[in-house]
Scaffold this motif. Structure first.
Motif, PDB file in Angstrom:
ATOM      1  N   VAL A 115       0.835  -1.201   0.000  1.00 53.92           N
ATOM      2  CA  VAL A 115       0.000   0.000   0.000  1.00 53.92           C
ATOM      3  C   VAL A 115       0.872   1.254   0.000  1.00 53.92           C
ATOM      4  O   VAL A 115       1.892   1.313   0.701  1.00 53.92           O
ATOM      5  N   THR A 116       0.457   2.252  -0.762  1.00 57.72           N
ATOM      6  CA  THR A 116       1.126   3.551  -0.734  1.00 57.72           C
ATOM      7  C   THR A 116       0.548   4.387   0.397  1.00 57.72           C
ATOM      8  O   THR A 116      -0.672   4.478   0.550  1.00 57.72           O
ATOM      9  N   VAL A 117       1.435   4.982   1.183  1.00 54.26           N
ATOM     10  CA  VAL A 117       1.034   5.870   2.272  1.00 54.26           C
ATOM     11  C   VAL A 117       1.544   7.270   1.939  1.00 54.26           C
ATOM     12  O   VAL A 117       2.747   7.461   1.738  1.00 54.26           O
ATOM     13  N   SER A 118       0.640   8.227   1.878  1.00 59.27           N
ATOM     14  CA  SER A 118       1.024   9.619   1.655  1.00 59.27           C
ATOM     15  C   SER A 118       0.964  10.374   2.975  1.00 59.27           C
ATOM     16  O   SER A 118       0.168  10.025   3.865  1.00 59.27           O
ATOM     17  N   PRO A 119       1.785  11.399   3.135  1.00 55.22           N
ATOM     18  CA  PRO A 119       1.726  12.183   4.368  1.00 55.22           C
ATOM     19  C   PRO A 119       0.305  12.690   4.624  1.00 55.22           C
ATOM     20  O   PRO A 119      -0.361  13.189   3.716  1.00 55.22           O
ATOM     21  N   GLY A 120      -0.156  12.533   5.850  1.00 55.96           N
ATOM     22  CA  GLY A 120      -1.482  12.992   6.212  1.00 55.96           C
ATOM     23  C   GLY A 120      -2.577  11.970   6.048  1.00 55.96           C
ATOM     24  O   GLY A 120      -3.708  12.202   6.504  1.00 55.96           O
ATOM     25  N   ASP A 121      -2.290  10.836   5.399  1.00 61.51           N
ATOM     26  CA  ASP A 121      -3.288   9.761   5.339  1.00 61.51           C
ATOM     27  C   ASP A 121      -3.620   9.289   6.752  1.00 61.51           C
ATOM     28  O   ASP A 121      -2.785   9.375   7.668  1.00 61.51           O
ATOM     29  N   VAL A 122      -4.827   8.769   6.918  1.00 54.78           N
ATOM     30  CA  VAL A 122      -5.206   8.195   8.213  1.00 54.78           C
ATOM     31  C   VAL A 122      -4.716   6.754   8.270  1.00 54.78           C
ATOM     32  O   VAL A 122      -4.979   5.969   7.354  1.00 54.78           O
ATOM     33  N   VAL A 123      -3.984   6.417   9.304  1.00 53.01           N
ATOM     34  CA  VAL A 123      -3.557   5.039   9.521  1.00 53.01           C
ATOM     35  C   VAL A 123      -4.136   4.560  10.842  1.00 53.01           C
ATOM     36  O   VAL A 123      -4.139   5.292  11.834  1.00 53.01           O
ATOM     37  N   LEU A 124      -4.655   3.342  10.814  1.00 50.51           N
ATOM     38  CA  LEU A 124      -5.209   2.707  12.005  1.00 50.51           C
ATOM     39  C   LEU A 124      -4.515   1.363  12.164  1.00 50.51           C
ATOM     40  O   LEU A 124      -4.417   0.597  11.206  1.00 50.51           O
ATOM     41  N   ALA A 125      -4.014   1.093  13.351  1.00 53.73           N
ATOM     42  CA  ALA A 125      -3.323  -0.169  13.623  1.00 53.73           C
ATOM     43  C   ALA A 125      -3.819  -0.729  14.944  1.00 53.73           C
ATOM     44  O   ALA A 125      -3.993   0.008  15.924  1.00 53.73           O
ATOM     45  N   ASP A 126      -4.047  -2.041  14.943  1.00 47.28           N
ATOM     46  CA  ASP A 126      -4.398  -2.740  16.178  1.00 47.28           C
ATOM     47  C   ASP A 126      -3.857  -4.160  16.089  1.00 47.28           C
ATOM     48  O   ASP A 126      -3.079  -4.477  15.175  1.00 47.28           O
ATOM     49  N   GLU A 127      -4.252  -5.026  17.001  1.00 48.31           N
ATOM     50  CA  GLU A 127      -3.712  -6.382  16.997  1.00 48.31           C
ATOM     51  C   GLU A 127      -4.150  -7.186  15.778  1.00 48.31           C
ATOM     52  O   GLU A 127      -3.569  -8.227  15.469  1.00 48.31           O
ATOM     53  N   GLY A 128      -5.139  -6.677  15.030  1.00 48.17           N
ATOM     54  CA  GLY A 128      -5.619  -7.383  13.855  1.00 48.17           C
ATOM     55  C   GLY A 128      -4.935  -7.009  12.562  1.00 48.17           C
ATOM     56  O   GLY A 128      -5.054  -7.725  11.566  1.00 48.17           O
ATOM     57  N   GLY A 129      -4.218  -5.889  12.534  1.00 46.90           N
ATOM     58  CA  GLY A 129      -3.557  -5.473  11.308  1.00 46.90           C
ATOM     59  C   GLY A 129      -3.437  -3.965  11.201  1.00 46.90           C
ATOM     60  O   GLY A 129      -3.591  -3.236  12.191  1.00 46.90           O
ATOM     61  N   VAL A 130      -3.194  -3.509   9.982  1.00 49.22           N
ATOM     62  CA  VAL A 130      -2.992  -2.085   9.696  1.00 49.22           C
ATOM     63  C   VAL A 130      -3.823  -1.715   8.477  1.00 49.22           C
ATOM     64  O   VAL A 130      -3.861  -2.453   7.488  1.00 49.22           O
ATOM     65  N   VAL A 131      -4.495  -0.563   8.534  1.00 47.14           N
ATOM     66  CA  VAL A 131      -5.211  -0.032   7.375  1.00 47.14           C
ATOM     67  C   VAL A 131      -4.732   1.388   7.104  1.00 47.14           C
ATOM     68  O   VAL A 131      -4.375   2.126   8.026  1.00 47.14           O
ATOM     69  N   VAL A 132      -4.731   1.746   5.825  1.00 48.04           N
ATOM     70  CA  VAL A 132      -4.332   3.080   5.389  1.00 48.04           C
ATOM     71  C   VAL A 132      -5.493   3.679   4.613  1.00 48.04           C
ATOM     72  O   VAL A 132      -5.969   3.105   3.632  1.00 48.04           O
ATOM     73  N   VAL A 133      -5.961   4.836   5.047  1.00 47.11           N
ATOM     74  CA  VAL A 133      -7.117   5.497   4.435  1.00 47.11           C
ATOM     75  C   VAL A 133      -6.650   6.810   3.806  1.00 47.11           C
ATOM     76  O   VAL A 133      -6.179   7.700   4.529  1.00 47.11           O
ATOM     77  N   PRO A 134      -6.749   6.942   2.483  1.00 49.53           N
ATOM     78  CA  PRO A 134      -6.354   8.214   1.860  1.00 49.53           C
ATOM     79  C   PRO A 134      -7.094   9.381   2.512  1.00 49.53           C
ATOM     80  O   PRO A 134      -8.308   9.325   2.719  1.00 49.53           O
ATOM     81  N   ARG A 135      -6.367  10.425   2.831  1.00 54.08           N
ATOM     82  CA  ARG A 135      -6.950  11.538   3.587  1.00 54.08           C
ATOM     83  C   ARG A 135      -8.173  12.122   2.891  1.00 54.08           C
ATOM     84  O   ARG A 135      -9.178  12.447   3.528  1.00 54.08           O
ATOM     85  N   GLU A 136      -8.093  12.235   1.563  1.00 50.25           N
ATOM     86  CA  GLU A 136      -9.190  12.887   0.845  1.00 50.25           C
ATOM     87  C   GLU A 136     -10.459  12.036   0.819  1.00 50.25           C
ATOM     88  O   GLU A 136     -11.540  12.535   0.478  1.00 50.25           O
ATOM     89  N   ARG A 137     -10.359  10.779   1.215  1.00 47.97           N
ATOM     90  CA  ARG A 137     -11.539   9.904   1.238  1.00 47.97           C
ATOM     91  C   ARG A 137     -11.837   9.387   2.644  1.00 47.97           C
ATOM     92  O   ARG A 137     -12.612   8.440   2.821  1.00 47.97           O
ATOM     93  N   ALA A 138     -11.240  10.026   3.628  1.00 48.00           N
ATOM     94  CA  ALA A 138     -11.370   9.541   5.005  1.00 48.00           C
ATOM     95  C   ALA A 138     -12.811   9.580   5.490  1.00 48.00           C
ATOM     96  O   ALA A 138     -13.282   8.636   6.143  1.00 48.00           O
ATOM     97  N   THR A 139     -13.548  10.646   5.187  1.00 43.53           N
ATOM     98  CA  THR A 139     -14.928  10.751   5.651  1.00 43.53           C
ATOM     99  C   THR A 139     -15.796   9.681   5.005  1.00 43.53           C
ATOM    100  O   THR A 139     -16.619   9.033   5.671  1.00 43.53           O
ATOM    101  N   GLU A 140     -15.610   9.455   3.704  1.00 46.27           N
ATOM    102  CA  GLU A 140     -16.357   8.415   2.991  1.00 46.27           C
ATOM    103  C   GLU A 140     -16.108   7.042   3.590  1.00 46.27           C
ATOM    104  O   GLU A 140     -17.051   6.265   3.837  1.00 46.27           O
ATOM    105  N   VAL A 141     -14.841   6.713   3.818  1.00 43.09           N
ATOM    106  CA  VAL A 141     -14.495   5.402   4.371  1.00 43.09           C
ATOM    107  C   VAL A 141     -15.013   5.274   5.800  1.00 43.09           C
ATOM    108  O   VAL A 141     -15.536   4.219   6.197  1.00 43.09           O
ATOM    109  N   LEU A 142     -14.896   6.331   6.579  1.00 41.05           N
ATOM    110  CA  LEU A 142     -15.384   6.302   7.962  1.00 41.05           C
ATOM    111  C   LEU A 142     -16.881   6.011   8.001  1.00 41.05           C
ATOM    112  O   LEU A 142     -17.340   5.160   8.781  1.00 41.05           O
ATOM    113  N   GLN A 143     -17.642   6.693   7.173  1.00 43.31           N
ATOM    114  CA  GLN A 143     -19.091   6.478   7.176  1.00 43.31           C
ATOM    115  C   GLN A 143     -19.439   5.055   6.756  1.00 43.31           C
ATOM    116  O   GLN A 143     -20.326   4.421   7.344  1.00 43.31           O
TER     117      GLN A 143
END
Length: 220
Positions: free
Chosen positions: A155-183
């Motif tokens: 996965v490509t990670v750009s500065p400012g992207d939202v990253v979430l990590a827990d014991e299950g893994g890591v996800v990278v959410v493009p900043r410009e689509r963070a609200t869409e993915v969150l909903q």
């Protein structure tokens, strides 16, 4: 609370599996495994501060790796380190954990190995890494870039992207689509909670997990 802080709080309320499903639904790369927490069961969500490392072969490595990025990071950030998945040399250690903790950085995700895990644990600083190894980066790695897009696994990670990590893994959410993915993730979380509640109440599993419900095409 700022809009940015609220966004991170909402992501922190979710888990990486649910956000990975939401990324799938939005046509984005899903989450990945192989980057577990090296101590405890922390969960971190923050905006990516990116660093890329590369092998050092003879020449002077310049300023110590990671220090500049950590000095610029803050309490809403997670350091994300690209080191090509190398596990024969540490790409994160105890002193930089201390420096990041002082800056109230939320944690680090490194596509490589780390060391000084006991120090990170004592600091309460979350570290997610491919492996642990005692071998120092000094004389072996140098910093190639900071504040540029990097690769974390596939996965490509750009500065400012939202990253979430827990014991299950890591996800990278493009900043410009963070609200869409969150909903999308919140809708999925609500649907799964309803399904689990039915199962616990004795509803047969095939009925509780019927296709239309899982697809979100029927009312809950």
């Amino acid at each position: 609370m700022s809009t940015q802080a609220t966004l991170l709080t909402q992501f922190t309320a979710l888990d990486t599996a649910t956000v990975s499903d939401a990324l799938d639904a939005c046509g984005l790369p899903p989450g990945q495994g192989g980057l577990p927490p090296v101590w405890g069961r922390p969960k971190v969500a923050g905006f990516a501060v990116t660093v890329e490392l590369e092998p050092l072969s003879g020449e002077h490595g310049g300023a110590h790796i990671l220090t500049g990025a950590i000095a610029e990071a803050g309490p809403d950030d997670v350091i994300v380190v690209a080191n090509g998945g190398r596990t024969d040399v540490s790409s994160w250690g105890g002193i930089v954990s201390a420096g990041a903790a002082v800056r109230s950085v939320r944690g680090v995700i490194t596509d490589g190995a780390c060391r000084d895990v006991g120090q990170a644990r004592e600091l309460g600083f979350p570290v997610f890494a491919r492996a642990q190894v005692p071998v120092t980066a000094r004389g072996r790695l140098r910093q190639k870039s900071t504040g540029e897009p990097i690769r974390l696994g596939d996965v490509t990670v750009s500065p400012g992207d939202v990253v979430l990590a827990d014991e299950g893994g890591v996800v990278v959410v493009p900043r410009e689509r963070a609200t869409e993915v969150l909903q999308a993730a919140q809708r999925l979380a609500d649907r799964e909670a309803a399904i689990e509640a039915d199962v616990r109440a004795g509803v047969p599993l095939p009925h509780a997990m019927r296709d239309a419900r899982l697809a979100g095409t029927e009312e809950m």
